[in-house]
Design a protein around this motif. Structure first.
Motif, PDB file in Angstrom:
ATOM      1  N   ALA A   1      61.499 -84.286  -5.956  1.00 48.07           N
ATOM      2  CA  ALA A   1      60.127 -84.553  -6.417  1.00 48.07           C
ATOM      3  C   ALA A   1      59.129 -83.680  -5.661  1.00 48.07           C
ATOM      4  N   ILE A   2      59.339 -83.498  -4.373  1.00 47.58           N
ATOM      5  CA  ILE A   2      58.457 -82.648  -3.562  1.00 47.58           C
ATOM      6  C   ILE A   2      58.524 -81.208  -4.060  1.00 47.58           C
ATOM      7  N   ALA A   3      59.737 -80.730  -4.299  1.00 50.75           N
ATOM      8  CA  ALA A   3      59.923 -79.340  -4.729  1.00 50.75           C
ATOM      9  C   ALA A   3      59.360 -79.085  -6.124  1.00 50.75           C
ATOM     10  N   SER A   4      59.477 -80.060  -7.018  1.00 49.08           N
ATOM     11  CA  SER A   4      59.051 -79.857  -8.406  1.00 49.08           C
ATOM     12  C   SER A   4      57.600 -80.270  -8.648  1.00 49.08           C
ATOM     13  N   GLY A   5      57.045 -81.113  -7.779  1.00 48.26           N
ATOM     14  CA  GLY A   5      55.693 -81.613  -7.986  1.00 48.26           C
ATOM     15  C   GLY A   5      55.627 -82.699  -9.043  1.00 48.26           C
ATOM     16  N   LYS A   6      56.787 -83.170  -9.466  1.00 47.81           N
ATOM     17  CA  LYS A   6      56.831 -84.220 -10.486  1.00 47.81           C
ATOM     18  C   LYS A   6      57.151 -85.553  -9.846  1.00 47.81           C
ATOM     19  N   ASN A   7      56.767 -86.621 -10.494  1.00 44.90           N
ATOM     20  CA  ASN A   7      57.022 -87.967  -9.988  1.00 44.90           C
ATOM     21  C   ASN A   7      58.387 -88.447 -10.470  1.00 44.90           C
ATOM     22  N   ILE A   8      59.429 -87.887  -9.869  1.00 43.68           N
ATOM     23  CA  ILE A   8      60.780 -88.177 -10.353  1.00 43.68           C
ATOM     24  C   ILE A   8      61.670 -88.843  -9.320  1.00 43.68           C
ATOM     25  N   ALA A   9      61.134 -89.215  -8.182  1.00 45.45           N
ATOM     26  CA  ALA A   9      61.956 -89.849  -7.158  1.00 45.45           C
ATOM     27  C   ALA A   9      62.490 -91.171  -7.691  1.00 45.45           C
ATOM     28  N   ARG A  10      63.769 -91.411  -7.441  1.00 45.80           N
ATOM     29  CA  ARG A  10      64.422 -92.594  -7.973  1.00 45.80           C
ATOM     30  C   ARG A  10      64.513 -93.701  -6.924  1.00 45.80           C
ATOM     31  N   PRO A  11      64.058 -94.905  -7.279  1.00 47.46           N
ATOM     32  CA  PRO A  11      64.198 -96.046  -6.368  1.00 47.46           C
ATOM     33  C   PRO A  11      65.673 -96.351  -6.130  1.00 47.46           C
ATOM     34  N   VAL A  12      65.974 -96.890  -4.974  1.00 50.71           N
ATOM     35  CA  VAL A  12      67.354 -97.292  -4.686  1.00 50.71           C
ATOM     36  C   VAL A  12      67.412 -98.807  -4.589  1.00 50.71           C
ATOM     37  N   GLY A  13      68.549 -99.338  -4.982  1.00 51.60           N
ATOM     38  CA  GLY A  13      68.776-100.776  -4.851  1.00 51.60           C
ATOM     39  C   GLY A  13      69.285-101.096  -3.457  1.00 51.60           C
ATOM     40  N   LYS A  14      69.644-102.350  -3.238  1.00 52.83           N
ATOM     41  CA  LYS A  14      70.106-102.773  -1.912  1.00 52.83           C
ATOM     42  C   LYS A  14      71.384-102.053  -1.506  1.00 52.83           C
ATOM     43  N   ILE A  15      72.308-101.909  -2.424  1.00 53.11           N
ATOM     44  CA  ILE A  15      73.569-101.230  -2.105  1.00 53.11           C
ATOM     45  C   ILE A  15      73.323 -99.740  -1.901  1.00 53.11           C
ATOM     46  N   GLY A  16      72.510 -99.151  -2.762  1.00 53.92           N
ATOM     47  CA  GLY A  16      72.184 -97.726  -2.627  1.00 53.92           C
ATOM     48  C   GLY A  16      71.487 -97.421  -1.321  1.00 53.92           C
ATOM     49  N   GLY A  17      70.672 -98.366  -0.845  1.00 56.70           N
ATOM     50  CA  GLY A  17      69.976 -98.179   0.419  1.00 56.70           C
ATOM     51  C   GLY A  17      70.904 -98.149   1.614  1.00 56.70           C
ATOM     52  N   VAL A  18      72.049 -98.789   1.483  1.00 57.75           N
ATOM     53  CA  VAL A  18      73.033 -98.780   2.562  1.00 57.75           C
ATOM     54  C   VAL A  18      73.861 -97.499   2.513  1.00 57.75           C
ATOM     55  N   LEU A  19      74.134 -97.019   1.311  1.00 58.67           N
ATOM     56  CA  LEU A  19      75.017 -95.870   1.142  1.00 58.67           C
ATOM     57  C   LEU A  19      74.309 -94.514   1.187  1.00 58.67           C
ATOM     58  N   ARG A  20      73.007 -94.498   1.013  1.00 57.87           N
ATOM     59  CA  ARG A  20      72.268 -93.231   0.936  1.00 57.87           C
ATOM     60  C   ARG A  20      71.149 -93.200   1.959  1.00 57.87           C
ATOM     61  N   LYS A  21      70.751 -92.006   2.310  1.00 52.36           N
ATOM     62  CA  LYS A  21      69.576 -91.824   3.170  1.00 52.36           C
ATOM     63  C   LYS A  21      68.349 -92.097   2.298  1.00 52.36           C
ATOM     64  N   THR A  22      67.426 -92.909   2.798  1.00 55.03           N
ATOM     65  CA  THR A  22      66.260 -93.302   1.999  1.00 55.03           C
ATOM     66  C   THR A  22      64.957 -92.937   2.697  1.00 55.03           C
ATOM     67  N   LEU A  23      63.917 -92.827   1.889  1.00 57.89           N
ATOM     68  CA  LEU A  23      62.559 -92.568   2.359  1.00 57.89           C
ATOM     69  C   LEU A  23      61.626 -93.572   1.689  1.00 57.89           C
ATOM     70  N   LEU A  24      60.463 -93.739   2.302  1.00 58.16           N
ATOM     71  CA  LEU A  24      59.423 -94.555   1.688  1.00 58.16           C
ATOM     72  C   LEU A  24      58.520 -93.638   0.881  1.00 58.16           C
ATOM     73  N   GLU A  25      58.368 -93.936  -0.400  1.00 57.24           N
ATOM     74  CA  GLU A  25      57.421 -93.219  -1.259  1.00 57.24           C
ATOM     75  C   GLU A  25      56.150 -94.055  -1.294  1.00 57.24           C
ATOM     76  N   LEU A  26      55.071 -93.469  -0.823  1.00 57.79           N
ATOM     77  CA  LEU A  26      53.780 -94.146  -0.782  1.00 57.79           C
ATOM     78  C   LEU A  26      52.909 -93.540  -1.862  1.00 57.79           C
ATOM     79  N   GLY A  27      52.562 -94.329  -2.897  1.00 57.40           N
ATOM     80  CA  GLY A  27      51.750 -93.846  -4.014  1.00 57.40           C
ATOM     81  C   GLY A  27      50.295 -94.237  -3.849  1.00 57.40           C
ATOM     82  N   LEU A  28      49.396 -93.262  -4.048  1.00 57.70           N
ATOM     83  CA  LEU A  28      47.958 -93.510  -3.931  1.00 57.70           C
ATOM     84  C   LEU A  28      47.293 -93.487  -5.300  1.00 57.70           C
ATOM     85  N   LYS A  29      46.102 -94.050  -5.387  1.00 62.02           N
ATOM     86  CA  LYS A  29      45.348 -94.119  -6.644  1.00 62.02           C
ATOM     87  C   LYS A  29      45.119 -92.749  -7.273  1.00 62.02           C
ATOM     88  N   ASP A  30      44.938 -91.703  -6.445  1.00 56.31           N
ATOM     89  CA  ASP A  30      44.649 -90.371  -6.979  1.00 56.31           C
ATOM     90  C   ASP A  30      45.896 -89.637  -7.481  1.00 56.31           C
TER      91      ASP A  30
END
Length: 153
Positions: free
Chosen positions: A102-131
């Protein structure tokens, strides 16, 4: 920080910039935003409870504590961003790989992870602002940070 005096001086300067006492501070990894900014740097993130500021610092490359001078190194450009708690419209845990895409493309395409995915994958917090800005962080305590944003005790 060199010593306690330097640390206290630094924090006092940040409180003057903020215009209030710092209620929370932490270090985090800032990966970038959907506005084309890619950093992958450690940042100092602090807040008075309403205004959140994060900034990076120049870190020359070092080996065993000895600075390595190189002509190829690009000049350091300070990065500092701020946002108001009221501007936050979403907080989502996403996979690191989709955040980087998403950072590289500038598009809002980051995929949320579920509880199991959060254990198996490296995760980040996506913070969305009004703008429409989305910031991507790796935080030591994303749940605690979320409580700061939502005002939960």
């Amino acid at each position: 920080m060199e010593n306690d005096y330097d640390t206290l001086t630094f924090l006092k300067e940040r409180e003057e910039k903020l215009g209030a006492k710092i209620k929370f501070r932490t270090y985090a990894l800032f990966y970038g935003s959907n506005k084309g900014e890619r950093r992958d740097y450690g940042v100092f993130l602090y807040t008075d409870g309403n205004t959140f500021i994060f900034e990076d610092f120049d870190r020359p490359p070092r080996i065993l504590g000895i600075e390595i001078k190189t002509k190829k190194r690009e000049p350091y450009v300070k990065m500092e961003h701020s946002f108001d708690r009221s501007d936050v419209i979403s907080m989502t845990i996403v996979s690191r790989s989709s955040a980087i895409e998403a950072i590289a493309s500038g598009k809002n395409i980051a995929r949320p992870v579920g509880k199991i995915g959060g254990v198996l994958r490296k995760t980040l917090l996506e913070l969305g602002l009004k703008d429409g800005t989305k910031y991507y962080f790796e935080l030591m305590d994303p749940k605690g940070f979320e409580k700061l944003i939502t005002g939960e005790k």
